[in-house]
Design an enzyme around this catalytic site. Structure first.
Site, mmCIF file in Angstrom:
data_model
loop_
_atom_site.group_PDB
_atom_site.id
_atom_site.type_symbol
_atom_site.label_atom_id
_atom_site.label_comp_id
_atom_site.label_asym_id
_atom_site.label_seq_id
_atom_site.Cartn_x
_atom_site.Cartn_y
_atom_site.Cartn_z
ATOM 1 N N ILE A 1 34.993 -19.904 -105.832
ATOM 2 C CA ILE A 1 36.426 -19.769 -106.103
ATOM 3 C C ILE A 1 36.712 -18.425 -106.760
ATOM 4 O O ILE A 1 36.091 -18.072 -107.751
ATOM 5 C CB ILE A 1 36.922 -20.893 -107.032
ATOM 6 C CG1 ILE A 1 36.731 -22.247 -106.357
ATOM 7 C CG2 ILE A 1 38.398 -20.693 -107.352
ATOM 8 C CD1 ILE A 1 37.217 -23.404 -107.195
ATOM 9 N N HIS A 2 37.640 -17.675 -106.187
ATOM 10 C CA HIS A 2 38.122 -16.443 -106.826
ATOM 11 C C HIS A 2 39.557 -16.264 -106.368
ATOM 12 O O HIS A 2 40.147 -17.161 -105.777
ATOM 13 C CB HIS A 2 37.232 -15.251 -106.473
ATOM 14 C CG HIS A 2 37.037 -15.044 -105.007
ATOM 15 N ND1 HIS A 2 37.736 -14.109 -104.293
ATOM 16 C CD2 HIS A 2 36.253 -15.687 -104.117
ATOM 17 C CE1 HIS A 2 37.363 -14.162 -103.030
ATOM 18 N NE2 HIS A 2 36.469 -15.116 -102.889
ATOM 19 N N GLY A 3 40.145 -15.100 -106.635
ATOM 20 C CA GLY A 3 41.564 -14.895 -106.362
ATOM 21 C C GLY A 3 41.992 -15.282 -104.955
ATOM 22 O O GLY A 3 42.967 -16.001 -104.756
#
Lengths: 272, 165
Positions: free
Chosen positions: B12-14
């Site tokens: 999970i990231h931007g």
């Protein structure tokens, strides 16, 4: 070329350095957003009001253009500095300045990608310093690369203002008036496009009703925007308290349901 | 129902938290990762990164497959994230290819510490180990819909075309 334009360009470059560099120095604190950049440039160039007006219009325009990860689309700080400079130094129309800000932001985005590529040359020095646990070198690299990268933006803005702003303003004035009018109309539309981009990201059924409420308050009730903003703030505070109550309630519930394993409980919450 | 099974080496990231859930119309993110399921610190970091926008559940790959077989889960549109193609293949075959609308190999193999010379570079964001490449071929052979699309505004490219080049 007078000393005035050199000084003005220096101040514009300085504002870019402070805002863009400042954003990256202190954990992306959003100092590079138009609402911050516009007033600062306006203040430095001696016309705070124009700076604030343009800052607000450009913030609305750029609010949906979020640069996620390494995917850079627009650079809002370059766009804002140059748009405000065009309006104040060049004496251009503020709405036309908004329209001009978009291509400037795109070029700023290209410059940003260019600096990423350029400064990736230091990659091996980083790895090397980390391998040898050379703390001093790491600190130097950290601030040195930051400074050099921000300096690139300072220089780019400085040169653009010195050679570009007055000729562009004179050129647009020399065109038939319908061109500047057209640019102005486009500039007036762009904040709407910016908000549309933002909405396309956050739109969901629960939030959509607020959009219509805002529309009614402005279009039919004819409330000033400040009043609409304050109404929004009231709702936000009310809902924040409700959310906190719900949050507390949920947590007290999980405490009493201790006959299930934490993992099962988590899975049930997820699927509910 | 799995709206999208994404392979992303950063989980999970931007790009994952901000752009995709709205686009896919889902508010449920499942991270299927054996290492993260045993690491509480990583779990809380993963959850923190989507504060408020979506629900996040972290499970090991087998646990995730079990979750997807839960009848309740079948009616909820979900966004599933794994960090290697192998894990995507495990989920796909674990569910017999059912329920999965699309597999998106977005970013993979950039930070796993495996020597770059031992990997096949498909493009800047996809570096495949032999195990990952085998898994990708297995997925394609079993008729899965496999694409490469980093963010929603990018064009979705067929992964089979990328592998050929």
């Amino acid at each position: 070329m007078s000393n005035n334009i050199i000084l003005a360009a220096f101040l514009c470059g300085l504002a870019e350095f402070i805002c863009y560099g400042g954003d990256w120095l202190l954990g992306q604190n959003m100092a590079d957003q138009p609402i911050v950049v516009g007033p600062l440039v306006g203040l430095l160039l001696g016309d705070l009001q124009t700076g604030i007006i343009l800052g607000a219009m450009l913030e609305a325009t750029f609010i949906g253009a979020v640069n996620v990860g390494g995917a850079v689309s627009l650079n809002p700080s370059v766009a804002t500095v140059l748009a405000v400079a065009y309006a104040i130094i060049g004496g251009g129309d503020t709405k036309a300045a908004v329209a001009l800000a978009i291509p400037m932001g795109l070029l700023g985005g290209l410059l940003e990608v260019g600096t990423y590529v350029l400064f990736s040359l230091f990659q091996d020095s980083w790895t090397d310093a980390a391998d040898k646990a050379n703390e001093k070198k790491l600190i130097w690299l950290h601030y040195g690369v930051w400074f050099a990268r921000s300096l690139v933006f300072f220089v780019a803005v400085f040169i653009t203002v010195v050679i570009g702003v007055k000729p562009v303003a004179a050129f647009i004035k020399s065109l038939p008036s319908f061109v500047e009018n057209g640019l102005g109309l486009t500039g007036g539309l762009l904040p709407a496009a910016g908000f549309a981009m933002l909405l396309s990201m956050v739109w969901e059924k629960k939030l959509a009703v607020w959009y219509f409420l805002g529309f009614i308050l402005v279009e039919y009730v004819k409330l000033p925007l400040l009043a609409v903003g304050i109404i929004g703030l009231v709702f936000a505070v009310v809902f924040a308290f409700y959310d906190k109550d719900i949050f507390d309630l949920k947590h007290s519930k999980t405490d009493t349901n201790s006959n299930k394993s934490a993992s099962q409980q988590e899975e049930e919450d997820f699927l509910s | 129902m799995i709206k999208e099974l994404r392979v992303d080496d950063r989980l999970i990231h931007g790009q994952v938290a901000l752009t995709w859930p709205g686009h896919l119309g889902t508010s449920h993110i499942v991270v299927a990762n054996d290492a993260a399921s045993k690491n509480e610190m990583q779990q809380s970091a993963l959850k923190m990164s989507v504060q408020g926008t979506a629900k996040v559940l972290v499970r090991d790959v087998d646990g995730a497959i079990k979750l997807f077989q839960n009848p309740k889960a079948k009616s909820i549109p979900m966004f599933v994230v794994v960090n290697q193609v192998k894990d995507a293949e495990r989920i796909y075959s674990g569910l017999n290819g059912q329920q999965i609308e699309r597999i998106n190999i977005a970013n993979v193999g950039r930070f796993d510490g495996v020597d770059k010379n031992l990997k096949t570079e498909i493009n800047g964001s996809i570096l495949l180990t032999t195990a990952d490449k085998d898994a990708a071929n297995k997925l394609l052979n079993s008729g899965a819909n496999v694409v490469h699309q980093v963010i929603p505004t990018d064009k979705a490219e067929k992964f089979s075309n990328l592998l050929k080049e």
